[in-house]
Design a protein around this motif. Structure first.
Motif, PDB file in Angstrom:
ATOM      1  N   ALA A 295      37.164  77.533  63.470  1.00 59.20           N
ATOM      2  CA  ALA A 295      36.159  77.550  62.510  1.00 59.20           C
ATOM      3  C   ALA A 295      34.946  76.729  63.436  1.00 59.20           C
ATOM      4  O   ALA A 295      33.856  77.257  63.031  1.00 59.20           O
ATOM      5  N   VAL A 296      35.155  75.645  63.919  1.00 61.70           N
ATOM      6  CA  VAL A 296      34.138  75.211  64.895  1.00 61.70           C
ATOM      7  C   VAL A 296      33.464  76.055  65.734  1.00 61.70           C
ATOM      8  O   VAL A 296      32.280  76.096  65.796  1.00 61.70           O
ATOM      9  N   LEU A 297      34.378  77.028  66.407  1.00 60.84           N
ATOM     10  CA  LEU A 297      33.739  77.871  67.175  1.00 60.84           C
ATOM     11  C   LEU A 297      32.852  78.826  66.500  1.00 60.84           C
ATOM     12  O   LEU A 297      31.644  79.356  66.924  1.00 60.84           O
ATOM     13  N   GLY A 298      33.604  79.514  65.028  1.00 64.10           N
ATOM     14  CA  GLY A 298      32.486  80.282  64.494  1.00 64.10           C
ATOM     15  C   GLY A 298      31.059  79.570  63.870  1.00 64.10           C
ATOM     16  O   GLY A 298      30.014  80.236  64.117  1.00 64.10           O
ATOM     17  N   PHE A 299      31.234  78.100  63.626  1.00 66.03           N
ATOM     18  CA  PHE A 299      29.853  77.739  63.419  1.00 66.03           C
ATOM     19  C   PHE A 299      29.083  77.256  64.550  1.00 66.03           C
ATOM     20  O   PHE A 299      27.988  77.581  64.387  1.00 66.03           O
ATOM     21  N   THR A 300      29.510  77.319  65.761  1.00 61.04           N
ATOM     22  CA  THR A 300      28.587  77.379  66.935  1.00 61.04           C
ATOM     23  C   THR A 300      28.078  78.524  67.259  1.00 61.04           C
ATOM     24  O   THR A 300      26.927  78.400  67.498  1.00 61.04           O
ATOM     25  N   LEU A 301      28.743  79.430  67.122  1.00 65.54           N
ATOM     26  CA  LEU A 301      28.132  80.829  67.327  1.00 65.54           C
ATOM     27  C   LEU A 301      27.013  81.108  66.221  1.00 65.54           C
ATOM     28  O   LEU A 301      25.836  81.741  66.554  1.00 65.54           O
ATOM     29  N   THR A 302      27.298  80.674  65.024  1.00 67.34           N
ATOM     30  CA  THR A 302      26.195  80.858  64.049  1.00 67.34           C
ATOM     31  C   THR A 302      25.118  80.259  64.190  1.00 67.34           C
ATOM     32  O   THR A 302      24.021  80.735  63.877  1.00 67.34           O
ATOM     33  N   GLY A 303      25.185  78.689  64.809  1.00 66.36           N
ATOM     34  CA  GLY A 303      24.065  78.213  65.004  1.00 66.36           C
ATOM     35  C   GLY A 303      22.914  78.756  65.896  1.00 66.36           C
ATOM     36  O   GLY A 303      21.952  78.489  66.138  1.00 66.36           O
ATOM     37  N   ALA A 304      23.680  79.189  67.066  1.00 63.93           N
ATOM     38  CA  ALA A 304      23.211  79.876  68.286  1.00 63.93           C
ATOM     39  C   ALA A 304      22.316  81.032  67.910  1.00 63.93           C
ATOM     40  O   ALA A 304      21.094  81.243  68.313  1.00 63.93           O
ATOM     41  N   GLY A 305      22.953  81.769  66.892  1.00 66.30           N
ATOM     42  CA  GLY A 305      22.231  82.975  66.567  1.00 66.30           C
ATOM     43  C   GLY A 305      21.171  82.947  65.897  1.00 66.30           C
ATOM     44  O   GLY A 305      20.108  83.708  65.591  1.00 66.30           O
ATOM     45  N   ILE A 306      21.391  81.873  64.713  1.00 63.83           N
ATOM     46  CA  ILE A 306      20.154  81.964  63.589  1.00 63.83           C
ATOM     47  C   ILE A 306      18.985  81.011  63.986  1.00 63.83           C
ATOM     48  O   ILE A 306      18.126  80.806  63.195  1.00 63.83           O
ATOM     49  N   SER A 307      19.196  80.234  64.960  1.00 65.47           N
ATOM     50  CA  SER A 307      18.132  78.778  65.161  1.00 65.47           C
ATOM     51  C   SER A 307      16.823  79.191  65.330  1.00 65.47           C
ATOM     52  O   SER A 307      15.986  78.266  64.856  1.00 65.47           O
ATOM     53  N   VAL A 308      16.255  80.487  66.083  1.00 68.99           N
ATOM     54  CA  VAL A 308      15.058  80.540  66.242  1.00 68.99           C
ATOM     55  C   VAL A 308      14.180  81.226  64.859  1.00 68.99           C
ATOM     56  O   VAL A 308      12.902  81.294  64.816  1.00 68.99           O
ATOM     57  N   VAL A 309      14.934  81.471  63.879  1.00 66.57           N
ATOM     58  CA  VAL A 309      14.257  82.044  62.722  1.00 66.57           C
ATOM     59  C   VAL A 309      13.324  81.481  62.020  1.00 66.57           C
ATOM     60  O   VAL A 309      11.859  81.894  61.779  1.00 66.57           O
ATOM     61  N   ALA A 310      13.485  80.185  61.451  1.00 69.30           N
ATOM     62  CA  ALA A 310      12.745  78.991  60.990  1.00 69.30           C
ATOM     63  C   ALA A 310      11.238  78.861  61.345  1.00 69.30           C
ATOM     64  O   ALA A 310      10.179  79.095  61.105  1.00 69.30           O
ATOM     65  N   PRO A 311      11.373  78.763  63.094  1.00 67.79           N
ATOM     66  CA  PRO A 311      10.102  78.478  63.520  1.00 67.79           C
ATOM     67  C   PRO A 311       9.347  79.479  63.931  1.00 67.79           C
ATOM     68  O   PRO A 311       8.096  79.668  63.829  1.00 67.79           O
ATOM     69  N   LEU A 312       9.708  80.605  64.019  1.00 65.01           N
ATOM     70  CA  LEU A 312       9.095  81.900  64.079  1.00 65.01           C
ATOM     71  C   LEU A 312       8.610  82.314  62.846  1.00 65.01           C
ATOM     72  O   LEU A 312       7.557  83.058  62.874  1.00 65.01           O
ATOM     73  N   SER A 313       9.093  82.078  61.958  1.00 60.45           N
ATOM     74  CA  SER A 313       8.750  82.266  60.444  1.00 60.45           C
ATOM     75  C   SER A 313       7.226  81.704  60.111  1.00 60.45           C
ATOM     76  O   SER A 313       6.507  82.156  59.714  1.00 60.45           O
ATOM     77  N   PHE A 314       7.387  80.390  60.562  1.00 61.91           N
ATOM     78  CA  PHE A 314       6.183  79.658  60.109  1.00 61.91           C
ATOM     79  C   PHE A 314       5.161  79.881  61.188  1.00 61.91           C
ATOM     80  O   PHE A 314       3.965  80.027  60.619  1.00 61.91           O
ATOM     81  N   SER A 315       5.130  80.273  62.589  1.00 61.45           N
ATOM     82  CA  SER A 315       4.144  80.787  63.243  1.00 61.45           C
ATOM     83  C   SER A 315       3.813  81.897  62.841  1.00 61.45           C
ATOM     84  O   SER A 315       2.406  82.171  62.900  1.00 61.45           O
ATOM     85  N   ALA A 316       4.444  83.141  62.635  1.00 60.69           N
ATOM     86  CA  ALA A 316       4.122  84.578  61.799  1.00 60.69           C
ATOM     87  C   ALA A 316       3.337  84.017  60.744  1.00 60.69           C
ATOM     88  O   ALA A 316       2.362  84.872  60.480  1.00 60.69           O
TER      89      ALA A 316
END
Length: 403
Positions: A295-316
């Motif tokens: 489960a920890v491995l799954g959370f780690t992959l999730t964090g890597a994949g989703i992380s840049v969405v928020a900053p790029l949203s505000f920039s856009a």
């Protein structure tokens, strides 16, 4: 004499880091808070719902205040409110005091959310290149410290952990970017937030906002329910429940710190699409995990994949809005409301769907994260403060008719 931009950048980064530190310090202690007040999953969902709604109100307050005062002042007030609320949530001797802490923290959280991004967007325009991912990386770094502190103080009485509230009070005195140092108005003066919002192209901003809803849905589900998931579903030792958050944040930090250069080189659209696939794979691992280590491995992959969405949203959103500082501040404050829609879905729906079996609660973000694949085209790749341009080999969405 104006301070160098690097000083303001450091101060704003400290604001982001402090917000992450306090937020993760609270969420990684949810199992203890749950036990302290004998809350069920639905009870925890109710508390999280209250925080989300109050944070939305705090963001509205930030928008109104920013029309009259610099976002730096709004940020200072928000940090102090967040400190007071967090201290009450952790050290409250009675249930009414805890609820008061939830109320104060929620409003402060919304004010800090909106004003840190106002500050970051204004400074990004001054730099003329992508720097939002590294600011959100500072948030992640602060969250990482918060998770580490939780691990190190697992045996400390909950009331003593209220000392984490000292940090936001100290950071409130940092050298944030004053409005006089922000970019000059390029579209005529704006007398108020309402005037600043005239002719804003809300349709493309809405499409970008939907991407941010998805991000916060996944992010909030992982960070608010991850520790409970390890504790109750895959039977992790109590000392290690914060590991649902710690590796998630490490992966997010690495990707966000690299995000400035990666996005400048490849463009936002392909970066977001690859991240969506990685995040989906991570959530598949979480929901199917037979042991807490998987489960920890799954959370780690999730964090890597989703992380840049928020900053790029505000920039856009800031780039699409354009115009004066007041106009951009108003748009960012309103745009920040997508944060709480996503938080509502992530925190509350995960708990409601998973009230009998929390594993099922993570199926919701698993499927919805794939909506980033079509939404990614709206993020464009134009430089901050300048016109949008298509990503390589792709035509950007047409927005000129709405300007």
């Amino acid at each position: 004499m104006p301070l160098p931009l690097s000083r303001h950048r450091l101060a704003i980064a400290a604001g982001f880091a402090t917000q992450g530190f306090v937020f993760i310090s609270l969420t990684t202690r949810l199992p203890d808070i749950k036990d302290r007040w004998d809350l069920s999953e639905l009870g925890v969902s109710g508390v999280l719902l209250a925080i989300v709604l109050l944070a939305g109100a705090g963001s509205v307050v930030a928008e109104r205040l920013a029309a009259r005062a610099a976002s730096a002042r709004v940020l200072r007030v928000g940090l102090v409110l967040a400190a007071v609320g967090a201290a009450l949530m952790l050290a409250a001797p009675a249930w009414p005091a805890y609820l008061a802490g939830v109320a104060v923290y929620g409003v402060g959280l919304g004010m800090v959310d909106a004003s840190t991004n106002m500050q970051a967007v204004a400074l990004e325009v001054r730099y003329g290149r992508t720097i939002l991912p590294s600011f959100h990386g500072a948030w992640t770094f602060g969250g990482l410290l918060g998770a580490a502190v939780t691990l190190a103080t697992a045996d400390v009485d909950l009331a003593w952990t209220a000392l984490v509230a000292i940090l936001p009070v100290l950071v409130a005195g940092a050298a944030f970017l004053p409005r006089d140092d922000a970019p000059a108005d390029t579209a005529g003066p704006a007398s108020s937030a309402a005037a600043a919002a005239i002719a804003v192209p809300w349709r493309p901003i809405l499409m970008v906002g939907l991407g941010m809803v998805v991000f916060y849905m996944v992010d909030t589900a992982a960070q608010t329910w991850g520790a409970v998931y390890l504790d109750e579903v895959v039977a992790a030792p109590s000392r290690f429940v914060a590991l649902a958050t710690l590796p998630y944040l490490v992966a997010s930090l690495i990707v966000r710190l690299a995000g400035d250069r990666v996005v400048e080189r490849y463009g936002a659209t392909p970066v977001l699409r690859i991240g969506a696939v990685v995040a989906c794979a991570g959530l598949v691992v979480v929901t199917a995990a037979p042991t807490w280590g998987i489960a920890v491995l799954g959370f780690t992959l999730t964090g890597a994949g989703i992380s840049v969405v928020a900053p790029l949203s505000f920039s856009a959103a800031a780039r699409i809005a354009g115009g004066s500082v007041e106009r951009v501040d108003a748009v960012i404050a309103r745009f920040n409301q997508f944060n709480y829609v996503g938080g509502l879905l992530g925190a509350v729906l995960t708990g409601v769907v998973g009230k009998d079996e929390l594993r099922y609660g993570f199926v919701v973000p698993l499927f919805l994260v794939l909506t980033l694949l079509p939404l990614a085209r709206w993020f464009g790749s134009g430089r901050p403060g300048g016109p949008e341009r298509p990503t390589p080999n792709e035509q950007a969405p047409e927005v000129s008719a709405e300007r």
